[in-house]
Enzyme design. Structure first.
Site, PDB file in Angstrom:
ATOM      1  N   GLU A   1       0.803  -1.508  -0.177  1.00 16.27           N
ATOM      2  CA  GLU A   1       0.774  -0.121   0.097  1.00 16.27           C
ATOM      3  C   GLU A   1       0.849   1.454   0.062  1.00 16.27           C
ATOM      4  O   GLU A   1       1.897   1.745   0.608  1.00 16.27           O
ATOM      5  CB  GLU A   1      -1.001   0.006   1.060  1.00 16.27           C
TER       6      GLU A   1
ATOM      7  N   LYS B   1      -9.419   2.086  -2.265  1.00 18.53           N
ATOM      8  CA  LYS B   1      -9.392   1.764  -1.192  1.00 18.53           C
ATOM      9  C   LYS B   1     -10.603   1.843  -0.635  1.00 18.53           C
ATOM     10  O   LYS B   1     -11.363   3.257  -0.679  1.00 18.53           O
ATOM     11  CB  LYS B   1      -8.964   1.796   0.058  1.00 18.53           C
TER      12      LYS B   1
ATOM     13  N   CYS C   1      -5.219  -3.540   1.905  1.00 16.20           N
ATOM     14  CA  CYS C   1      -5.545  -3.695   3.243  1.00 16.20           C
ATOM     15  C   CYS C   1      -6.677  -3.629   4.446  1.00 16.20           C
ATOM     16  O   CYS C   1      -7.176  -4.949   4.609  1.00 16.20           O
ATOM     17  CB  CYS C   1      -4.319  -2.367   4.019  1.00 16.20           C
TER      18      CYS C   1
END
Length: 637
Positions: free
Chosen positions: A46, A115, A169
């Site tokens: 990330e 994300k 994540c």
């Protein structure tokens, strides 16, 4: 890319916070290394292009513009590498900043997966900088028109079953990970650029999360974690990379390391699992955007699988796990038998105790069942029925086991009955043909059934899964019983179950069980030679470790003979030549197709594993199905 295998990598670079040029250079090095090692995809952490711990620098235009310039450099410098890459990058668009995974291949930017779940608790402050993903929209980035947002999947045009999806994540840690939608829309491989800080105990949780989620998705999951070089002012990062496939871990890095973690995914297995599951529903959601790509033909053709396969897929390699599995299986067998006995109000069972592995396991299971029910073990009648092929060794071991287990024991010689039967049907006792052998097996079954009627008892079957798959059983002989406790247990596992019990026992019983384990597998239907077993099963039908390998990958995954052959050659390299593997594979498929009629009328028995051939459970196949296609494929190897 060959036989459905596809190599992937999770990569952790040694970053430097806000050093975009240096980070891009180190990222490029890992991409080049992954490509050189035959990986078709590589996932980096990330925000790897900038580092994750830039803090309020993410609100600075210079860093964001530098990140885009760094991505342009990466696209240019990797345009000749035939590998799909995912690199974490911050992307600004229309007044918002998005935490993205840039997906690119041969210089082409395929998509910017954003994300969805932005953590803002504990040590995380991402909502201070980043907006959550929105439905995909087209933007201009690095000079290319590309889709930014959620719901992006990337199907490969020339590798069957290969479709990528990206989540980042925290997306995995949320209650509804975006990968669930991506997977049901075709994604078989999820790539996760992540930056998960390290605290005590988190690595195991992270590992289990990736492993279990890959199983939930019936897919593969590549988790690339940030590591050394991130700021340690408030957190420590360990670069814990994990690659999961349908509930197993294919690859895992050591904590506090950098570099590549590789794994070889079996795409064919994943596709087959989804096809088998009637609760898996493929979707074509309108808001999911599909961006396809293709590898060069020479890349696909040059790929050589390196995945290592265990020789005994039914038997866990780790001793602790193996012991736990043995305990579970014997308990399941015993509980199944106990339930049947309780249901019919039966307090007596009969077992043909030959001194071989299968009947030994059946006796051990029966003892457990009787103990569970609080019944007297003397209600278990074990019968030794010696005939023409019985050796003193097996007969002696049967009696020793019965005595050690505290069960009832009886010896009934069937030689005279079988000879009388030979006279009735005109069978020459010197002709050791199939009728000579099977008459003994059927006489034993008749004795068991009739004595069960006398005692209001139940005949316990001893035959195992491997014998059923090969048809290595006398029809209406040892093939038949009133409850078959071993029908779902392959021969390689039978041996470990008996050893597990032997290791827990003492004295004469333990010695007898160890001697059973050392005794060659045999039906003992032909006369001994110099007092020793003359008829060795594995010399006649082949090594059970090979057949169990074949049957597992045929029934569990639906693989074809060619793939099974190549897998077996790699698994048993140094033990069996390719010619030997091919020869026994041919025997396996010939017997598998011609002996289905025996499996179509099996007695009840407990399912204890993921592979079985009960017509009421795992396997439904016409007894007259032709095996020509499979045998032709074997011949062509």
């Amino acid at each position: 890319m060959k036989d459905g295998f596809f190599r992937v990598a999770a990569a952790t670079p040694l970053v430097r916070v806000a050093d975009v040029k240096g980070n891009a250079r180190r990222i490029r090095g890992l991409i080049e290394e992954a490509a050189a090692k035959g990986c078709g995809a590589v996932c980096l952490p990330e925000l790897a292009i900038t580092a994750y711990t830039c803090g309020d620098l993410f609100q600075n235009r210079t860093l964001i513009a530098g990140a885009e310039k760094g991505m342009e450099t990466l696209l240019e410098e990797t345009k000749n590498l035939d590998i799909l890459c995912v690199v974490g990058v911050p992307v600004a668009w229309q007044g918002s900043l998005y935490n993205c995974g840039a997906v690119f291949h041969r210089g082409r930017l395929l998509g910017l997966g954003a994300k969805s779940f932005i953590p803002n608790y504990g040590e995380y402050y991402e909502a201070r900088y980043f907006a959550p993903a929105r439905p995909a929209q087209e933007i201009l980035y690095c000079g290319q028109r590309v889709m930014l947002g959620q719901g992006l999947v990337f199907p490969c045009e020339n590798v069957e079953g290969l479709v990528f999806g990206v989540e980042i994540c925290e997306d995995l840690w949320g209650s509804q990970p975006p990968s669930a939608v991506l997977a049901t829309n075709g994604a078989t491989v999820i790539l996760n650029p992540s930056c998960s800080n390290e605290v005590a105990g988190k690595a195991q949780y992270r590992r289990d999360l990736v492993r279990m989620w890959s199983g939930h998705l019936l897919g593969a999951y590549v988790y690339a974690d940030a590591g050394l070089g991130e700021s340690t002012g408030d957190m420590v990062f360990a670069g814990h990379n994990v690659i999961g496939e349908n509930g197993t871990v294919l690859g895992e890095s050591s904590l506090f390391s950098t570099g590549l973690t590789m794994g070889e995914i079996d795409l064919e297995s994943l596709v087959q699992e989804r096809r088998r599951s009637n609760v898996w529903k493929d979707r074509r959601d309108q808001d999911v955007v599909r961006v396809s790509f293709a590898y060069q033909a020479k890349t696909v053709e040059a790929f050589q699988p390196e995945r290592v396969f265990v020789q005994q897929p039914f038997v866990p390699g780790d001793p602790a796990t193996r012991s736990q599995r043995c305990q579970e299986i014997i308990t399941m067998q015993a509980q199944g038998l106990a339930t049947r006995l309780r249901h019919i109000g039966c307090k007596n069972v009969l077992i043909a105790l030959s001194g071989g592995l299968d009947s030994t396991l059946a006796a051990l299971v029966a003892v457990r069942a009787f103990d569970l029910l609080g019944l007297d073990r003397k209600g278990i009648l074990t019968i030794s029925m010696p005939c023409f092929g019985t050796t003193d060794r097996t007969k002696r071991n049967a009696e020793r086991m019965a005595r050690g287990l505290g069960v009832d024991f009886m010896e009934i010689s069937i030689a005279a009955s079988v000879l009388s039967h030979f006279k009735d049907i005109g069978q020459d006792p010197e002709n050791y043909d199939v009728a000579f052998e099977n008459a003994q097996a059927r006489e034993r079954t008749q004795v068991l059934m009739d004595m069960a009627n006398q005692r209001n008892g139940l005949v316990i079957g001893t035959g195992d899964l491997s014998e059923l798959v090969l048809g290595w059983a006398t029809y209406n002989g040892d093939h038949m019983s009133m409850y078959a406790v071993n029908a779902d247990v392959p021969k390689t596992l039978v041996r470990h179950l008996v050893r597990f019990e032997a290791d827990r026992l003492e004295g004469e019983l333990r010695a007898a069980l160890y001697d059973v384990l050392d005794t060659p597998v045999s039906p003992e239907l032909l006369p001994p030679k110099d007092g020793e077993i003359a008829q060795k099963t594995e010399e006649l039908v082949g090594p059970y470790e090979l057949h169990d390998f074949f049957l597992y990958h045929l029934l569990r995954h639906g693989f074809g003979p060619g793939k099974i052959y190549r897998m077996a050659c790699r698994a048993f390299a140094g033990s069996y030549s390719e010619e030997v593997v091919k020869g026994w594979l041919k025997v396996f498929f010939r017997r598998f197709f011609t002996q289905q009629f025996k499996r179509s009328c099996l007695p009840d028995g407990p399912k204890v594993g993921t592979v079985g051939v009960s017509p009421r459970g795992d396997w439904r196949m016409p007894s007259d199905a032709s095996g020509a296609l499979w045998l032709e494929e074997v011949e062509a190897l």
